[in-house]
Every structure is written in structure tokens, then in C-alpha cells.
Design a protein around this motif. Structure first.
Motif, PDB file in Angstrom:
ATOM      1  N   UNK A 742     -32.196 -27.692 -20.696  1.00 40.10           N
ATOM      2  CA  UNK A 742     -30.974 -26.905 -20.912  1.00 40.10           C
ATOM      3  C   UNK A 742     -29.895 -27.284 -19.913  1.00 40.10           C
ATOM      4  N   UNK A 743     -30.322 -27.416 -18.605  1.00 35.33           N
ATOM      5  CA  UNK A 743     -29.332 -27.805 -17.592  1.00 35.33           C
ATOM      6  C   UNK A 743     -28.759 -29.181 -17.897  1.00 35.33           C
ATOM      7  N   UNK A 744     -29.641 -30.094 -18.250  1.00 34.26           N
ATOM      8  CA  UNK A 744     -29.161 -31.434 -18.597  1.00 34.26           C
ATOM      9  C   UNK A 744     -28.219 -31.391 -19.788  1.00 34.26           C
ATOM     10  N   UNK A 745     -28.587 -30.554 -20.731  1.00 27.07           N
ATOM     11  CA  UNK A 745     -27.748 -30.428 -21.919  1.00 27.07           C
ATOM     12  C   UNK A 745     -26.390 -29.821 -21.581  1.00 27.07           C
ATOM     13  N   UNK A 746     -26.465 -28.783 -20.720  1.00 24.94           N
ATOM     14  CA  UNK A 746     -25.188 -28.155 -20.325  1.00 24.94           C
ATOM     15  C   UNK A 746     -24.325 -29.145 -19.576  1.00 24.94           C
ATOM     16  N   UNK A 747     -24.946 -29.896 -18.618  1.00 24.76           N
ATOM     17  CA  UNK A 747     -24.167 -30.901 -17.879  1.00 24.76           C
ATOM     18  C   UNK A 747     -23.594 -31.942 -18.817  1.00 24.76           C
ATOM     19  N   UNK A 748     -24.451 -32.361 -19.745  1.00 25.38           N
ATOM     20  CA  UNK A 748     -23.973 -33.353 -20.724  1.00 25.38           C
ATOM     21  C   UNK A 748     -22.823 -32.797 -21.544  1.00 25.38           C
ATOM     22  N   UNK A 749     -22.982 -31.543 -21.943  1.00 19.43           N
ATOM     23  CA  UNK A 749     -21.910 -30.918 -22.716  1.00 19.43           C
ATOM     24  C   UNK A 749     -20.639 -30.761 -21.875  1.00 19.43           C
ATOM     25  N   UNK A 750     -20.841 -30.453 -20.561  1.00 21.25           N
ATOM     26  CA  UNK A 750     -19.664 -30.323 -19.695  1.00 21.25           C
ATOM     27  C   UNK A 750     -18.924 -31.643 -19.586  1.00 21.25           C
ATOM     28  N   UNK A 751     -19.731 -32.733 -19.343  1.00 22.24           N
ATOM     29  CA  UNK A 751     -19.096 -34.048 -19.283  1.00 22.24           C
ATOM     30  C   UNK A 751     -18.437 -34.392 -20.613  1.00 22.24           C
ATOM     31  N   UNK A 752     -19.140 -34.065 -21.669  1.00 19.14           N
ATOM     32  CA  UNK A 752     -18.555 -34.346 -22.976  1.00 19.14           C
ATOM     33  C   UNK A 752     -17.281 -33.548 -23.181  1.00 19.14           C
ATOM     34  N   UNK A 753     -17.259 -32.329 -22.619  1.00 23.69           N
ATOM     35  CA  UNK A 753     -16.062 -31.498 -22.766  1.00 23.69           C
ATOM     36  C   UNK A 753     -14.874 -32.098 -22.022  1.00 23.69           C
ATOM     37  N   UNK A 754     -15.166 -32.593 -20.799  1.00 23.13           N
ATOM     38  CA  UNK A 754     -14.074 -33.221 -20.015  1.00 23.13           C
ATOM     39  C   UNK A 754     -13.541 -34.447 -20.742  1.00 23.13           C
ATOM     40  N   UNK A 755     -14.494 -35.274 -21.185  1.00 20.89           N
ATOM     41  CA  UNK A 755     -14.070 -36.476 -21.922  1.00 20.89           C
ATOM     42  C   UNK A 755     -13.302 -36.098 -23.168  1.00 20.89           C
ATOM     43  N   UNK A 756     -13.782 -35.067 -23.813  1.00 20.20           N
ATOM     44  CA  UNK A 756     -13.099 -34.648 -25.039  1.00 20.20           C
ATOM     45  C   UNK A 756     -11.719 -34.101 -24.743  1.00 20.20           C
ATOM     46  N   UNK A 757     -11.666 -33.335 -23.627  1.00 25.14           N
ATOM     47  CA  UNK A 757     -10.337 -32.801 -23.264  1.00 25.14           C
ATOM     48  C   UNK A 757      -9.367 -33.913 -22.938  1.00 25.14           C
ATOM     49  N   UNK A 758      -9.883 -34.944 -22.215  1.00 28.80           N
ATOM     50  CA  UNK A 758      -9.001 -36.084 -21.911  1.00 28.80           C
ATOM     51  C   UNK A 758      -8.592 -36.790 -23.186  1.00 28.80           C
ATOM     52  N   UNK A 759      -9.557 -36.960 -24.043  1.00 26.97           N
ATOM     53  CA  UNK A 759      -9.243 -37.617 -25.318  1.00 26.97           C
ATOM     54  C   UNK A 759      -8.262 -36.789 -26.117  1.00 26.97           C
ATOM     55  N   UNK A 760      -8.509 -35.485 -26.098  1.00 24.82           N
ATOM     56  CA  UNK A 760      -7.588 -34.605 -26.830  1.00 24.82           C
ATOM     57  C   UNK A 760      -6.183 -34.680 -26.226  1.00 24.82           C
ATOM     58  N   UNK A 761      -6.174 -34.736 -24.870  1.00 26.07           N
ATOM     59  CA  UNK A 761      -4.840 -34.828 -24.211  1.00 26.07           C
ATOM     60  C   UNK A 761      -4.124 -36.106 -24.621  1.00 26.07           C
ATOM     61  N   UNK A 762      -4.922 -37.229 -24.582  1.00 25.02           N
ATOM     62  CA  UNK A 762      -4.296 -38.501 -24.977  1.00 25.02           C
ATOM     63  C   UNK A 762      -3.835 -38.442 -26.421  1.00 25.02           C
ATOM     64  N   UNK A 763      -4.722 -37.915 -27.253  1.00 29.70           N
ATOM     65  CA  UNK A 763      -4.357 -37.843 -28.661  1.00 29.70           C
ATOM     66  C   UNK A 763      -3.192 -36.874 -28.852  1.00 29.70           C
ATOM     67  N   UNK A 764      -3.190 -35.850 -28.059  1.00 25.82           N
ATOM     68  CA  UNK A 764      -2.081 -34.885 -28.170  1.00 25.82           C
ATOM     69  C   UNK A 764      -0.754 -35.535 -27.759  1.00 25.82           C
ATOM     70  N   UNK A 765      -0.843 -36.321 -26.645  1.00 29.56           N
ATOM     71  CA  UNK A 765       0.380 -37.013 -26.195  1.00 29.56           C
ATOM     72  C   UNK A 765       0.844 -38.002 -27.240  1.00 29.56           C
TER      73      UNK A 765
END
Length: 847
Positions: A742-765
Motif C-alpha cells: 500500500x505504501x509503495x502504491x501510495x508513493x507510486x501514485x504520489x509520484x504519478x500525481x506529480x508527473x501528471x500535474x506537471x503534464x497537465x500544467x504543460x498541456x494546460x499551457x
């Protein structure tokens, strides 16, 4: 002279038959039953019913086909056991060469004597009516108080050989070289010696019978004293042989006594004397002791251990001088009380002391015989002529009956004095004394032969004939009527019949079809019941049936003798010389059944009332798993490890009438609920899963009734991976692994969230920029799509600043469109008419 040789041969034949005599059947117990072949010294029966056997090398508990053995290695002070007794607290006492011990609940414990170190050997020992043990040692006479404790009672008498016996009223008798010392219940004592009629050479044996008479003896001397007499009287003439040294007399359940001698066992009952010796079937001469167990079986201990079969009720007579007995085809009792038997080698007269062959019948197969009112003895044969022995004649001779007198199955005389014969081919024949010839009353139809087997008369005076065609019946003055399968009989020829007190009759068939009970009223036959194997019969092949004076039905089959109600089977396991019974060879008298077999004559002493034998009690004598073998008492059992979860039980039931008839049923609650029958007393359950179990067993003796249930509870541990701690650790490990995942999954999801947010930001820009572009383009598109001011003449467009622009310039500035220039046909005609005409309606090409 020839006639002298004939007489001598006849006398020799009589002598041979008489010398064989009646034999009682014994079974020798040895290694096949788990017992030694010899060196047995003593035996007794404990409270549970097991027989204990003392030997020169150990103590055995006989369990029926198996024995448990204790030796010095198990804790006995000595392997030589010279006496064994049941202990009132349970278990048994064993007197060894090195001391007295009690074996109870799996423990061997030495007896404790007042102020004596250790346990001295017992020189004489006896059990009183209260169950207390009396012991004579080097230090004196001791009596048991409680448990293992013995207290001093009297000094030891002088002399080497001592004997001790108990009386019925609490009296104890101590035999010495000087006589008998009597210890009375009130603590006083009385002495008897040669002056009171005792043997001068001392006393080696004492026993009190059921009448209170005291029997004592030594060697060839035997004396007795009744309670009211002052002296002993000599009874040495009844011995017939010397009393066995170091032997033990036995008091039977009826109060009679058995004395071991050098030539068998002497049974004294009142004034009667019976010798059980080699001439009567005992397989050895010298007897050490006699014992009767609680089921009534008599055990004889001598050079071997023998058991009387059939409860002592079976007697055999071979009727021949050799080892192979004669076939007995029929048995009859004459009106004068004489017992006659028809055999393969003539007809014989049977008495309790001798069997004599009727002169003139030797060499003839006699199948049946009857004595008529005139005193003529008729003897018929299926392979020879009919013989008769007429009054006043000493020798039988062929009867002048012609063909009708040859090959006859049976002969009988009815209540009116008429003699009837059943012929193998000519049907039913009647003897006419007036004409001295046989009259054929019933014969076969057409050319068919009619075989008749048995003719009998019922209480109403009706004659019944069993034939190959069915049942013929004749009223007192009526004709013969035939009853067949059309009236309910089975479609097989009849062998015979017997009549019951209620007027019904049993009939049996040539084929193995069991018994049919019928009633005949006039022309009507009614079938009342059918009996087959398992319903009081051991076999469906019935050879004879009889009803005794008590109304009990007996039948012989190819497997022995059966009583229908209550069921009872007597066969070779009960001592019958042969189970192959002969056709019609059965005679049922009050208290006595006679059976003819292929090996001689059998006499069964039927009990007037059935002895109440306790139901068979199953015992669980061993519980084994892994390398452990546990025995009673089990106490609290340790749990069985999973790797040792293959368990084995050994069960036994102390019933000794016939161990082969003992049946066992078992079940393992927790695994099975239904009872199941097992073929052997050892039951195995492989690889039991973890859990709580209860093993239960029950047993049935020869009566087929199952007794109380014996049970044993135990627990099998599950494998380690199924234990609570393993399951708990497994659960914790599972939760830990789950938490890590679960912790690994949460960490993975957190990293995925950051990457996704960056991607979303780039895509948003990117979208924002594109949106601006689109907005700008849309703005432009909106100007072009709105109302544009255009010159009506030159077509210029005015922009939002008020300047007039060429159309193409305005559109190029506000869109991505570029322009190329050409001229349409209308303009070309208007502006260049000459060229338009020269080109025949098409504008000319530009130069």
C-alpha cells in the motif's frame, strides 16, 4: 468252524465300537491363538472377562486370537508364574518365584508384608470369598488388608509342601504334612490329623464343594468330610489315578468339584463320578487344573491348554474303530426306549456305554429303520434290498418284497399299525400283512417315476408324504391328495416335514430353498412363512427338520445344526465331528438332539433354560501412532502431531465360546458417524487431518447382540501452517506485506500525481497558448464574418480605422488566404472584345 469265526468277528466289532465310545471335542490353544504351545502353569479370569495365563516365561492376557505378554523386562520380578488370581481392586495378582505382584492399570506393583523387607515368594496362596488374598511365605501366613498391604495372621507350619484353600463361609484351610489347620472367621483355629481320618502322608490338595463337604488328598489317597461329620471317610476308590502334584482343584459353578489327576480330570458331583480323560477326547493325560469361565466354557490345563468346545454340550461317536467315522443316515427311538441308528455299514444299537451292530446288517447301507407293533425291525436301503429282523430271530435277513423292496428311502409305522415305505421310483407303498406283500398306493403318472422320501403322521392322524411331485396328504380314511406349487409350495420336490404344536408344519425341499411353514385344512394349503439363510438358518440346504417337546424347531444343513427360535448354530467350531449332516438324520428329544453326519453320530445336550451370558464388551487395548503404543488406562492423552497422524487401534472382546464368531463395529466421530464392521480387531486410520476425534467400538458374540460401546477421545494437531500462531503470523505478514504494498502504491501514485500535474500544467499551457491563438483566430474570423463596409463601385473594404483597402489586401491581412489574379469571361468580353471574338467565345491567351 465258520460260525465260530463269525461270532468272534461280531464280538470284535462290538468291542471296537465300544472301545471308541463317546468323545467330547476339545480345541488345543497354542501359537495360532497367540499362546505358547506348552509351559503353561496357571490361568484365571479378571473382572473384565479376560483370561490370564501364567507361564514359565511370563504372564499373558489372552484376548481371543491374540495375547499381550509381560515379562521381567516389563517389571515382573520373575518370569515364572505359578499362580494368578483376579484382584478385587481390578487387575490380577501374580505369584512369581521372586515375589507377589499386582498388575493393574498398566502398573506392576509388589505386595507389602508387615515388617518384611521386599516381597517374599508365596509358597501357598488362595482367594477367600471376600476377594482377599491369603499367602503363606517363609515368614508365616499373611492376609490382605487393603490394596497392596498384607498383615501377619499365623506362623508358618513345619514341612515343605503346603496347600491353602478357601471355604464358602469365610473358613480358610491350610494343608500340611501333619494334616489340616482350619482358620475360622472368629479368629479361632481347629486342627485335623490322621486321627480324624486324614492320610498319614500329609495333605497336598484341599477343596470344599457346594454342599460344604471338605475333600482332601495326596497321591492316591482321597478323603471327604461332610459338615456334620466328625471324621473324614476314604474315597480313594473314586480316584482311578494319582492326584497330580502341585495341582489346583476347581469348584464349579454348580458346587461340584474337579480334581486334577495323572490320568485326566475327575469330576465329583454329589455321589456321581465323571472322568474326563483321553478315552473321552481329552488330548493329554496329565492335568494340572480345570477352570470354567463366566460363559460356561471349560478349560483344561495339562501339558497343553485345551478348551472344551460347544459349552460342554456336544458329544461325538465315530461308530467305527478307525479315525474315519461312518455315515449315519437316520436315528430313531423304539417304543421300548432303545436308540437305533442306520449307517453306511449296517444298523446299530446305541447306549451310553456301547454301540453294538445288529447282526446281519454289516456291509449294508441302511438309510432308515423302524420297529413295528409285531416286533419286526424294518431296515431299508436305497441301493439294496429291505432287511428285517423278525421277532425271535438273531440275525437280519432280506425281506421277500420283490422289486418294491429294493431301493427304498424310508419306512414308518402309523398309529393304526400300518407300515409305509417311500420308494425312490415306485412312490408310496403300504405293507399288507394279510397278503405279505407291498401295495403301491401312489405312483407316478404315465411312465414317470415318483420318488418318495419321507412319510410322517401328524397329530390328527393324517399321513404326509414328501415326494418329487410335491406334498401328498391322506386323511385317516380318505384318498391321497397332491399339493404342488399351484397351492403355494415352491416348484421343487420335497425332502421332508415336521409338525409344530399349533398344527402347522415345516416342509423342506430337494433344492436349497430353506423352510416353508404351511397349514393344510381340507383341500386348502396356506403358506404361513418362509425361512431362508440368516433367519435362524446357516444355510438354505435343509437335510432334516424336527420339533422338540418344547416346540422348538431344529434343522440340519450342510453347515451343521440350527435352532430357529431363538437362533442357535452348532457346527465344527462347537465340536461337531462334521457339519455335513445326512438327509433325515435328525432326532429331537427332550433336552437332547441327535444328529447323523458323514463322520458319525453327534449328541447335543440342549439346555432347558438358556444361560444368561453377559453381552460382549469391547475394549480398546491399544492406541498407536508414530512410534508410540499406548495401553489402558489412557488418562489424558497428548495431542497427536500432524506428522504422526496415522493412528491404529486394537480392540478385543473377552468372549471365548468361539472367537471366530466375535464381530466388531467401529466408527471415528469427527470423520464418520455410521458404524462399520471390520474384519480384524486392528483398525487403522491414515493421515487424519487436524481436529478432535472420538474412536468408538462395540462387539457382538455368537448371539449377534452388540454390547456396550467403548470410546477414546484424542486430538490430532493440524500442520504448523494451519496452527493459530502460524495463521496469526501469516495474517500479520499478510498485513505487513499489504501495508508495504500500500505504501509503495501510495508513493507510486504520489509520484504519478506529480508527473501528471506537471503534464497537465504543460498541456494546460499548451492549450492556453493554443486557445489564445484560436481566440485570436476566432476574433479575426468574427471580423470577417461580421458586417464589412465595401464600396459598391470599386469593391474596397473599409477597415476599423476608416481606411479603404483593396479587397485582397484586407482579406490577406485578416486571414491566411493569399490571392492570385485572373479574369473571368464576362470581364474579358467587356474589356477585350476583339480577343474574345477571335478566340470564339474563349479569351485568348495572354502574350
Amino acid at each position: 468252524m465258520p460260525w465260530i469265526r463269525v461270532i468272534l468277528a461280531g464280538l470284535l466289532g462290538v468291542f471296537c465300537l465300544a472301545s471308541e465310545g463317546w468323545h467330547r471335542p476339545f480345541a488345543i490353544l497354542g501359537p495360532a491363538q497367540g499362546l505358547p504351545s506348552g509351559a503353561i502353569t496357571t490361568l484365571t479370569q479378571d473382572a473384565d472377562g479376560f483370561i490370564w495365563v501364567g507361564t514359565e516365561s511370563g504372564l499373558l492376557r489372552y484376548e481371543g486370537g491374540h495375547s499381550r505378554r509381560w515379562t521381567r523386562e516389563d517389571g515382573l520380578p520373575s518370569g515364572f508364574i505359578h499362580r494368578v488370581f483376579p484382584a478385587r481392586e481390578g487387575g490380577v495378582w501374580a505369584a512369581t518365584l521372586r515375589g507377589l505382584v499386582r498388575l493393574r492399570a498398566g502398573r506392576i506393583e509388589p505386595a507389602r508384608f508387615d515388617n518384611l523387607p521386599g516381597t517374599p515368594p508365596a509358597e501357598a496362596i488362595a482367594l477367600d470369598p471376600k476377594g482377599r488374598l491369603w499367602v503363606v511365605t517363609r515368614e508365616g501366613l499373611f492376609v490382605q488388608e487393603e490394596g497392596l498391604q498384607f498383615r501377619f495372621r499365623a506362623p508358618r507350619p513345619a514341612g515343605l509342601n503346603l496347600t491353602l484353600a478357601a471355604g464358602s463361609s469365610g473358613v480358610m484351610y491350610l494343608g500340611t504334612k501333619a494334616g489340616i489347620t482350619t482358620f475360622l472367621p472368629d479368629g479361632t483355629r481347629r486342627d485335623w490329623g490322621p486321627a480324624q481320618g486324614l492320610p498319614a502322608d500329609g495333605i497336598a490338595m484341599i477343596v470344599e464343594d457346594g454342599s460344604g463337604r471338605i475333600w482332601a488328598g495326596s497321591g492316591r489317597s482321597l478323603v471327604v468330610k461332610s459338615p456334620e461329620a466328625a471324621r473324614f471317610t476314604d474315597q480313594s476308590a473314586r480316584l482311578g489315578a494319582s492326584l497330580s502334584p502341585n495341582s489346583v482343584p476347581f469348584k464349579d459353578v454348580d458346587g461340584s468339584i474337579w480334581l486334577p489327576t495323572q490320568a485326566g480330570a475327575l469330576h465329583l458331583s454329589g455321589d456321581g463320578t465323571e472322568r474326563l480323560d483321553a478315552t473321552g477326547g481329552l488330548p493329554f493325560r496329565w492335568v494340572r487344573t480345570v477352570f470354567r469361565d463366566r460363559e460356561g466354557t471349560l478349560w483344561i490345563l495339562g501339558t497343553a491348554l485345551a478348551r472344551l468346545q460347544g459349552g460342554g454340550r456336544v458329544w461325538n461317536h465315530a461308530l467305527a474303530a478307525g479315525t474315519s467315522g461312518e455315515v449315519v443316515w437316520s436315528i430313531t427311538r423304539t417304543p421300548g426306549g432303545e436308540l437305533l441308528a442306520a449307517t453306511d455299514d449296517g444298523a446299530v444299537r446305541v447306549s451310553s456305554k456301547a454301540v453294538t451292530r445288529i447282526s446281519g446288517t454289516a456291509g449294508h447301507r441302511i438309510k432308515n429303520l423302524a420297529l413295528d407293533r409285531t416286533g419286526t425291525l424294518w431296515m431299508v436301503s436305497t441301493i439294496g434290498p429291505t432287511l428285517w429282523l423278525r421277532p425271535g430271530h438273531r440275525e437280519a435277513e432280506p425281506a421277500p418284497l420283490g422289486d418294491f423292496g429294493f431301493a427304498v428311502n424310508s419306512v414308518m409305522q402309523d398309529s393304526r399299525g400300518r407300515v409305509w415305505l417311500s420308494h425312490v421310483r415306485y412312490g408310496i407303498l403300504r405293507w399288507d400283512p394279510a397278503t405279505r406283500r407291498l401295495v403301491q398306493e401312489v405312483k407316478g403318472t404315465g411312465t414317470d417315476a415318483l420318488g418318495a422320501f419321507r412319510i410322517r403322521e401328524d397329530a390328527q392322524g393324517r399321513l404326509w408324504a414328501a415326494t418329487t411331485a410335491g406334498l401328498y396328504l391322506k386323511d385317516a380314511n380318505g384318498p391321497w391328495r397332491l399339493f404342488t406349487e399351484k397351492q403355494g409350495l415352491l416348484p421343487f420336490g420335497l425332502y421332508g416335514m415336521a409338525f409344530l404344536p399349533d398344527g402347522s408344519a415345516w416342509v423342506h425341499y430337494q433344492e436349497p430353498q430353506g423352510l416353508t411353514r404351511i397349514r393344510v385344512d381340507g383341500d386348502r394349503l396356506t403358506v404361513l412363512e418362509q425361512r431362508v439363510k440368516g433367519q435362524g438358518l446357516q444355510s438354505n440346504q435343509i437335510y432334516a427338520v424336527e420339533v422338540d417337546a418344547q416346540g422348538q424347531s431344529w434343522a440340519t444343513t450342510d453347515q451343521g445344526l440350527d435352532r430357529l427360535d431363538p437362533p442357535l448354530h452348532i457346527g465344527q467350531q462347537d465340536g461337531m465331528v462334521s457339519e455335513d449332516c445326512a438327509i433325515q438324520a435328525l432326532l429331537a428329544e427332550t433336552g437332547r438332539i441327535w444328529v447323523g453326519t458323514a463322520a458319525g453320530l453327534v449328541r447335543y445336550e440342549a439346555p432347558g433354560t438358556e444361560a444368561q451370558i453377559p453381552p460382549a464388551q469391547a475394549h480398546i487395548l491399544q492406541f498407536a501412532y508414530g512410534t508410540r503404543q499406548l495401553e489402558p488406562p489412557y488418562g489424558t492423552l497428548a495431542s497427536v502431531a500432524h506428522r504422526e497422524a496415522t493412528v491404529t487401534f486394537r480392540v478385543a472382546a473377552p468372549t471365548y465360546l468361539d472367537e471366530r464368531q466375535a464381530r466388531f463395529q467401529v466408527r471415528l466421530l469427527g470423520l464418520e458417524d455410521a458404524w462399520r464392521e471390520v474384519d480384524a480387531p486392528v483398525v487403522r486410520y491414515p493421515a487424519l487431518p487436524g481436529g478432535h476425534y472420538r474412536f468408538e467400538a462395540r462387539a457382538a458374540g455368537r448371539d449377534g447382540v452388540f454390547g456396550p460401546v467403548a470410546g477414546l477421545d484424542f486430538r490430532v494437531l493440524p500442520p504448523w501452517w494451519r496452527t493459530w500462531w502460524a495463521l496469526g503470523l501469516g495474517g500479520l505478514a499478510f498485513l505487513g506485506i499489504g501495508f508495504v504494498i500500500l505504501r509503495f502504491r501510495v508513493a507510486t501514485l504520489a509520484r504519478s500525481k506529480v508527473d501528471l500535474e506537471a503534464l497537465v500544467a504543460r498541456r494546460t499551457e499548451e492549450l492556453r497558448a493554443r486557445n489564445e491563438e484560436l481566440s485570436s483566430a476566432l476574433g479575426k474570423v468574427n471580423q470577417l464574418s461580421g458586417l464589412l463596409p465595401i464600396c459598391a463601385t470599386c469593391k474596397k473594404i473599409r477597415d476599423d480605422k476608416g481606411y479603404w483597402n483593396q479587397l485582397e489586401h484586407y482579406i490577406s491581412a485578416h486571414s491566411d488566404a493569399d490571392f492570385t489574379h485572373g479574369i473571368c469571361p464576362d470581364c474579358a468580353q467587356a474589356m477585350y472584345p476583339e480577343r474574345f471574338r477571335a478566340g470564339k467565345g474563349r479569351p485568348e491567351a495572354e502574350e
